[in-house]
Design a protein around this motif. Structure first.
Motif, PDB file in Angstrom:
ATOM      1  N   LEU A 186       0.841  -1.208   0.000  1.00  0.00           N
ATOM      2  CA  LEU A 186       0.000   0.000   0.000  1.00  0.00           C
ATOM      3  C   LEU A 186       0.873   1.254   0.000  1.00  0.00           C
ATOM      4  O   LEU A 186       0.574   2.232  -0.696  1.00  0.00           O
ATOM      5  CB  LEU A 186      -0.922   0.031   1.224  1.00  0.00           C
ATOM      6  N   ARG A 187       1.948   1.206   0.759  1.00  0.00           N
ATOM      7  CA  ARG A 187       2.784   2.411   0.858  1.00  0.00           C
ATOM      8  C   ARG A 187       3.571   2.697  -0.417  1.00  0.00           C
ATOM      9  O   ARG A 187       3.989   3.825  -0.647  1.00  0.00           O
ATOM     10  CB  ARG A 187       3.693   2.334   2.094  1.00  0.00           C
ATOM     11  N   THR A 188       3.763   1.653  -1.248  1.00  0.00           N
ATOM     12  CA  THR A 188       4.435   1.908  -2.529  1.00  0.00           C
ATOM     13  C   THR A 188       3.426   2.214  -3.639  1.00  0.00           C
ATOM     14  O   THR A 188       3.817   2.391  -4.799  1.00  0.00           O
ATOM     15  CB  THR A 188       5.286   0.705  -2.978  1.00  0.00           C
ATOM     16  N   GLY A 189       2.144   2.222  -3.300  1.00  0.00           N
ATOM     17  CA  GLY A 189       1.131   2.600  -4.291  1.00  0.00           C
ATOM     18  C   GLY A 189       0.673   1.464  -5.196  1.00  0.00           C
ATOM     19  O   GLY A 189      -0.059   1.681  -6.160  1.00  0.00           O
ATOM     20  N   MET A 190       1.082   0.222  -4.905  1.00  0.00           N
ATOM     21  CA  MET A 190       0.651  -0.917  -5.731  1.00  0.00           C
ATOM     22  C   MET A 190      -0.825  -1.215  -5.568  1.00  0.00           C
ATOM     23  O   MET A 190      -1.438  -1.863  -6.415  1.00  0.00           O
ATOM     24  CB  MET A 190       1.441  -2.169  -5.356  1.00  0.00           C
ATOM     25  N   ALA A 191      -1.369  -0.826  -4.413  1.00  0.00           N
ATOM     26  CA  ALA A 191      -2.792  -1.029  -4.143  1.00  0.00           C
ATOM     27  C   ALA A 191      -3.245   0.089  -3.215  1.00  0.00           C
ATOM     28  O   ALA A 191      -2.407   0.750  -2.581  1.00  0.00           O
ATOM     29  CB  ALA A 191      -3.019  -2.387  -3.493  1.00  0.00           C
ATOM     30  N   LYS A 192      -4.566   0.287  -3.176  1.00  0.00           N
ATOM     31  CA  LYS A 192      -5.091   1.356  -2.311  1.00  0.00           C
ATOM     32  C   LYS A 192      -5.882   0.792  -1.132  1.00  0.00           C
ATOM     33  O   LYS A 192      -5.844   1.320  -0.038  1.00  0.00           O
ATOM     34  CB  LYS A 192      -5.969   2.280  -3.159  1.00  0.00           C
TER      35      LYS A 192
END
Ligand code: UT7
Length: 324
Positions: free
Chosen positions: A130-136
């Motif tokens: 989540l923190r790398t933006g791969m999922a929300k």
């Protein structure tokens, strides 16, 4: 450019099999007693899955409850990480079954295997994604049917475990906009301790499912040391003091481990969430099951600082500090 992200817990849910088995009922099957089990472990009862209840069905029920609690539609989930050591099948991942049952097809879905620390491993993996933006939005689930891998002739292990599932919904939020979220996590493993807690079967070795084997006293000794150490690491990483922690939600293996760890750290006993009496040891499900129970009965509240911790086969162990 977007700022730093933080994974915030937006909901939780849990599920237990319909059948509850008390110590007295177990004592009719194996040479044990309610007194021995309560005195040595704190366990009074456990839930045991029927043939129609599986790891995937329990996980789906827990995930659905967590989604309802968060007020999120299944289709808005873009990551499912499911921790289990008792998957429905060797493959595919039980997470994909849950994904299909919930109706969030297309999103990332996989299992992690870290036995009793599985929920900590799954939570930390989802947090990183989540923190790398791969999922929300992520569903993090711990689900087990350990009753299927117990040797019901072995009184030293079969009285200790139960079945169940727990889940949380995480959402990536702008770290500047909220104090809530996962603050610090640490994970560890030590494969040299394999023989103290393992299953004596598997597809690549015996082509059988196998049974759980444990040298309980030695696991106990390692658990207290490793847990106190990793809790200390997370407290230091987060820059908080023990007194700042509102609740500890530990893996529920043995009441005596919970008490010994709390004592070693100087955390007061009334800050420890205990469900081992009702659920027994549900492996990867135990932390999210206990968390959901304490949220729903009003103990754990928004804004509070909560520590998750677990230790299990491998050995694996870890801890995670979260502000709700
Ligand atoms: O979730 C992963 C992490 N797992 C754990 O953290 C488990 C850690 N270990 C434990 O929780 C404890 O070691 C146990 C609950 C498994 C065992 O408690 P203990 O105080 O370490 O007992 P023990 O294994 O030393 O056994 C003491 C006695 C033995 O008899 P003797 O040799 O002293 O005559 C056992 O045979 O208790 C006997 N015993 C039982 N008696 C009645 C073992 N199991 C039973 C039983 N009922 N179910």
């Amino acid at each position: 450019m977007s700022g730093a992200l933080r994974s915030v817990i937006r909901g939780s849910g849990s599920a237990l099999p319909a059948q509850c088995v008390t110590n007295a009922q177990l004592a009719e099957r194996v040479d044990t007693s309610d007194e021995w089990i309560v005195e040595r472990t704190g366990i009074r009862q456990r839930y045991i899955a029927s043939e129609s209840e599986t790891t995937a069905s329990l996980a789906t029920d827990a995930a659905r409850a967590a989604l309802e609690d968060a007020g999120f539609e299944p289709a808005s989930i873009d990551l499912i990480v499911l921790a289990t050591a008792t998957p429905d099948n060797t493959f595919p991942a039980t997470a994909t079954k849950v994904q299909h049952a919930l109706g969030c097809n297309g999103c990332i879905a996989f299992d992690v295997a870290a036995v009793c620390s599985g929920f900590l491993y799954a939570l930390t993996t989802a947090d990183a994604m989540l923190r790398t933006g791969m999922a929300k939005r992520a569903l993090v689930i711990g689900a087990e049917t350990f009753s299927r891998i117990l040797d019901w002739e072995d009184r030293t292990t079969c009285v200790l475990f139960g079945d169940g599932a727990g889940a949380v919904v995480l959402e990536a939020q702008d770290a500047d906009a909220t104090r809530a979220g996962i603050i610090a996590s640490r994970l560890h493993a030590d494969g040299a301790q394999h023989d103290l807690l393992y299953v004596d079967g598997g597809p690549s070795t015996t082509q059988t499912v196998g049974h759980l084997r444990m040298k309980g006293r030695e696991v106990f000794r390692h658990a207290v040391v490793n847990l106190a150490e990793v809790l200390g690491e997370v407290i230091a990483d987060a820059g908080v003091s023990v007194a700042d922690i509102d609740w500890v939600v530990p893996h529920q293996a043995n009441r005596r481990i919970l008490d010994a760890t709390a004592k070693k750290l100087g955390i007061s006993e009334d800050k420890i969430v205990v469900t081992v009496d009702r659920h027994a040891n549900t492996s990867a499900a135990s932390v999210p099951l206990a968390f959901d129970a304490a949220r729903r009965d009003g103990r754990i509240q928004s804004g509070q600082l909560v520590m998750f911790e677990a230790m299990g086969g491998g050995f694996t162990w870890g801890a995670s500090l979260v502000r709700l």
